[in-house]
Write a protein that holds these residues in place. Structure first.
Motif, PDB file in Angstrom:
ATOM      1  N   LEU A  76       0.880  -1.175   0.000  1.00  0.00           N
ATOM      2  CA  LEU A  76       0.000   0.000   0.000  1.00  0.00           C
ATOM      3  C   LEU A  76       0.916   1.223   0.000  1.00  0.00           C
ATOM      4  O   LEU A  76       1.410   1.645   1.043  1.00  0.00           O
ATOM      5  N   ALA A  77       1.145   1.746  -1.200  1.00  0.00           N
ATOM      6  CA  ALA A  77       2.175   2.776  -1.374  1.00  0.00           C
ATOM      7  C   ALA A  77       1.537   4.155  -1.452  1.00  0.00           C
ATOM      8  O   ALA A  77       0.493   4.331  -2.081  1.00  0.00           O
ATOM      9  N   ASN A  78       2.182   5.110  -0.835  1.00  0.00           N
ATOM     10  CA  ASN A  78       1.647   6.477  -0.819  1.00  0.00           C
ATOM     11  C   ASN A  78       2.104   7.233  -2.068  1.00  0.00           C
ATOM     12  O   ASN A  78       3.307   7.399  -2.277  1.00  0.00           O
ATOM     13  N   PRO A  79       1.166   7.701  -2.893  1.00  0.00           N
ATOM     14  CA  PRO A  79       1.572   8.389  -4.127  1.00  0.00           C
ATOM     15  C   PRO A  79       2.369   9.660  -3.854  1.00  0.00           C
ATOM     16  O   PRO A  79       3.152  10.091  -4.698  1.00  0.00           O
ATOM     17  N   ASP A  84       7.148   3.811  -6.114  1.00  0.00           N
ATOM     18  CA  ASP A  84       8.341   2.956  -6.076  1.00  0.00           C
ATOM     19  C   ASP A  84       9.053   2.998  -4.722  1.00  0.00           C
ATOM     20  O   ASP A  84       9.841   2.111  -4.407  1.00  0.00           O
ATOM     21  N   LYS A  85       8.749   4.000  -3.904  1.00  0.00           N
ATOM     22  CA  LYS A  85       9.374   4.083  -2.582  1.00  0.00           C
ATOM     23  C   LYS A  85       8.731   3.094  -1.602  1.00  0.00           C
ATOM     24  O   LYS A  85       9.270   2.840  -0.529  1.00  0.00           O
ATOM     25  N   MET A  86       7.553   2.580  -1.953  1.00  0.00           N
ATOM     26  CA  MET A  86       6.859   1.583  -1.128  1.00  0.00           C
ATOM     27  C   MET A  86       6.713   2.030   0.320  1.00  0.00           C
ATOM     28  O   MET A  86       6.981   1.271   1.242  1.00  0.00           O
ATOM     29  N   GLN A  87       6.312   3.281   0.527  1.00  0.00           N
ATOM     30  CA  GLN A  87       6.090   3.714   1.901  1.00  0.00           C
ATOM     31  C   GLN A  87       4.732   4.370   2.033  1.00  0.00           C
ATOM     32  O   GLN A  87       4.259   5.040   1.112  1.00  0.00           O
ATOM     33  N   ALA A  88       4.105   4.153   3.198  1.00  0.00           N
ATOM     34  CA  ALA A  88       2.809   4.772   3.477  1.00  0.00           C
ATOM     35  C   ALA A  88       3.002   6.157   4.077  1.00  0.00           C
ATOM     36  O   ALA A  88       2.188   7.054   3.880  1.00  0.00           O
ATOM     37  N   SER A  89       4.100   6.312   4.820  1.00  0.00           N
ATOM     38  CA  SER A  89       4.456   7.597   5.417  1.00  0.00           C
ATOM     39  C   SER A  89       5.974   7.613   5.501  1.00  0.00           C
ATOM     40  O   SER A  89       6.636   6.716   4.972  1.00  0.00           O
ATOM     41  N   PRO A 168      10.635   1.886   5.867  1.00  0.00           N
ATOM     42  CA  PRO A 168      11.168   3.110   5.225  1.00  0.00           C
ATOM     43  C   PRO A 168      12.215   3.806   6.084  1.00  0.00           C
ATOM     44  O   PRO A 168      13.228   4.278   5.569  1.00  0.00           O
ATOM     45  N   LEU A 169      11.981   3.835   7.381  1.00  0.00           N
ATOM     46  CA  LEU A 169      12.945   4.477   8.277  1.00  0.00           C
ATOM     47  C   LEU A 169      14.236   3.665   8.357  1.00  0.00           C
ATOM     48  O   LEU A 169      15.338   4.200   8.224  1.00  0.00           O
ATOM     49  N   VAL A 170      14.086   2.356   8.563  1.00  0.00           N
ATOM     50  CA  VAL A 170      15.267   1.505   8.734  1.00  0.00           C
ATOM     51  C   VAL A 170      16.084   1.471   7.441  1.00  0.00           C
ATOM     52  O   VAL A 170      17.315   1.457   7.464  1.00  0.00           O
ATOM     53  N   THR A 175      20.261   0.627   7.394  1.00  0.00           N
ATOM     54  CA  THR A 175      20.394  -0.454   8.375  1.00  0.00           C
ATOM     55  C   THR A 175      19.465  -1.619   8.045  1.00  0.00           C
ATOM     56  O   THR A 175      19.260  -2.492   8.877  1.00  0.00           O
ATOM     57  N   SER A 176      18.878  -1.628   6.839  1.00  0.00           N
ATOM     58  CA  SER A 176      17.896  -2.659   6.513  1.00  0.00           C
ATOM     59  C   SER A 176      18.543  -3.852   5.822  1.00  0.00           C
ATOM     60  O   SER A 176      19.168  -3.694   4.778  1.00  0.00           O
ATOM     61  N   TYR A 177      18.401  -5.042   6.422  1.00  0.00           N
ATOM     62  CA  TYR A 177      18.844  -6.268   5.754  1.00  0.00           C
ATOM     63  C   TYR A 177      18.131  -7.458   6.381  1.00  0.00           C
ATOM     64  O   TYR A 177      17.519  -7.341   7.448  1.00  0.00           O
TER      65      TYR A 177
END
Ligand code: GTQ
Length: 345
Positions: A76-79, A84-89, A168-170, A175-177
Motif C-alpha cells: 500500500l504505497a503512498n503516491p 516505487d518508494k513503497m512507503q505509506a508515510s 522506510p525508516l530503517v 540499516t535494513s537487511y
C-alpha cells in the motif's frame, strides 16, 4: 520571511568550483530543509479500499507461486512519496499479504520491526522466535527486530493480513537487511497466556533470562473485550482506546511504531488532537468516515487509510447501532525518542 540568496545569484565558475570539491552553499537550500513553522510533508492522505485490493491479491496468488515470492504482498504505497518508494508515510510501510492453504513463507529475520493485523481467513499461523502464533481475524502478531519468523497455513481458504513495518525508516538509516534461516523449532508456551490479565505479572521464583518481547500475539478477542470493558466503565469518556504494550515494561510493544485499537461508539464523532506523527487507520469491525483536512474517506470493514502528521483528523461512526473498531498504527514512539513529538492546537 526574508528571501535568501539563490544559487543563480552566484557566479557559475564559483558554483562549479564548489561542486568540484563536493561543497554546497547552504543559504539557497536553507528554507527547503528548514521550512517556516511546519515541515514539508510528502505523505498524502490515501485510502486503500479492501474491495479493490482483495481481487488483485487473489490474482497474485494465481500469477506467482509462494516459492517465487517468498512473501506474496501488495504494498500500500503512498503516491505522495512515489509508488516505487513503497512507503505509506515517512516511517511506515504497509503491505497486504496472501497465504494460500498449504503454503509456507520460509523463516527469516530482519532489522525492521513488523506486525501483522489479520484481516481474513482461518488456519494460518506465524512462528515467531519459536512461538507458534495462531492467526485469527483481528489478532495483532509482533515480529520485532531480529526475531525469526515464518508463516504457514493449515486451513482451507486464503488467509490475508496487513503487514506494518518501519521499513522506510530503517532503510533510510542504511540499516535494513535480512537473513534466511531454516524451519524453527517450536517451543511450548504462549506469551498471551502468561500475561492474560492486566496488572498481574508472571514472577518466576528462580531467575531466568528476560525476553525483550515477552508477548508476541495480542488476540483480538482480548483487545475487543478490553475496549468493551473500558467503554462500559467510562461511559462519559470521549475516546475509548487501548495501546498494544509490552506487558513487562509498559512501553510500546515495539520500538519505533505505536499500535492501538480504538472503539467508536454508535454515532460517535471524534476529532483527534493534531500531532506530529503520521497515522494509519484500518477497520477491524464496522465502518468509519475519516476526514483528513479537506479529504473524506468512507472506510468499510478491512479498509485502510493513512493521514500525514501535523494534520487534523476526524473519525465518525455513521452507524447508530454498531460500534466501530479501528486498528491504528503511528510514529509516536519514534517521534518521542527523537524529541520531535508535538501536539498542535
Ligand atoms: O512477512 O516477513 O510485507 O519480510 C515485508 C517484508 C512482510 C514478512 C512484508 C517481510 C514480510
Amino acid at each position: 520571511m526574508n528571501d535568501l540568496g539563490r544559487l543563480e545569484d552566484l557566479p557559475a565558475d564559483y558554483v562549479a568550483a564548489l561542486t568540484a570539491q563536493n561543497l554546497v552553499p547552504l543559504w539557497p537550500n536553507l528554507r527547503g530543509v528548514l521550512p517556516p513553522n511546519k515541515p514539508r510533508i510528502s505523505t498524502r492522505a490515501t485510502h486503500w479500499p479492501y474491495a479493490a485490493i482483495r481481487p488483485l491479491l487473489i490474482q497474485a496468488g494465481e500469477l506467482t507461486p509462494i516459492e517465487k515470492a517468498e512473501r506474496r504482498v501488495l504494498v500500500l504505497a503512498n503516491p505522495g512519496h512515489g509508488l516505487d518508494k513503497m512507503q505509506a508515510s515517512a516511517a511506515m510501510y504497509l503491505g497486504m499479504q496472501l497465504l494460500l492453504p498449504g503454503e509456507w513463507a520460509p523463516s527469516h529475520r530482519h532489522t525492521p520491526n513488523a506486525v501483522r493485523m489479520v484481516v481474513e481467513g482461518e488456519g494460518a499461523w506465524s512462528t515467531v522466535d519459536g512461538e507458534k502464533c495462531p492467526m485469527l481475524r483481528g489478532d495483532l502478531i509482533l515480529t520485532p527486530t531480529g526475531l525469526w519468523h515464518e508463516h504457514g497455513h493449515d486451513g482451507t481458504e486464503p488467509v490475508i493480513w496487513l503487514d506494518v513495518l518501519d521499513l522506510p525508516l530503517v532503510y533510510y538509516m542504511e540499516t535494513s537487511y535480512h537473513v534466511n534461516g531454516g524451519r524453527q523449532d517450536v517451543t511450548p508456551g504462549h506469551g498471551e497466556r502468561s500475561y492474560a490479565r492486566g496488572g498481574l505479572l508472571p514472577t518466576p521464583v528462580f531467575e531466568r533470562a528476560n525476553k525483550a518481547y515477552p508477548m508476541l500475539r495480542y488476540p483480538w478477542a482480548d483487545a475487543r473485550a478490553a475496549l468493551e470493558s473500558l467503554a462500559a466503565n467510562q461511559p462519559e469518556e470521549q475516546a475509548v482506546q487501548i495501546t498494544y504494550a509490552n506487558p513487562q515494561t509498559g512501553a510500546h510493544a515495539e520500538n519505533i511504531l505505536g499500535f492501538y485499537a480504538l472503539m467508536l461508539r454508535p454515532g460517535q464523532t471524534l476529532t483527534l488532537p493534531t500531532r506530529s506523527p503520521a497515522m494509519v487507520f484500518h477497520v477491524i469491525e464496522g465502518g468509519a468516515n475519516v476526514q483528513v483536512t479537506d479529504q473524506n474517506f468512507q472506510l468499510a470493514e478491512a479498509d485502510t487509510c493513512c493521514a500525514p502528521g501535523y494534520t487534523p483528523v476526524t473519525l465518525r461512526n455513521a452507524s447508530t447501532t454498531q460500534a466501530a473498531f479501528i486498528f491504528i498504527a503511528d510514529e509516536t514512539p519514534l517521534h518521542q525518542k527523537l524529541g520531535v513529538y508535538e501536539t498542535r492546537p
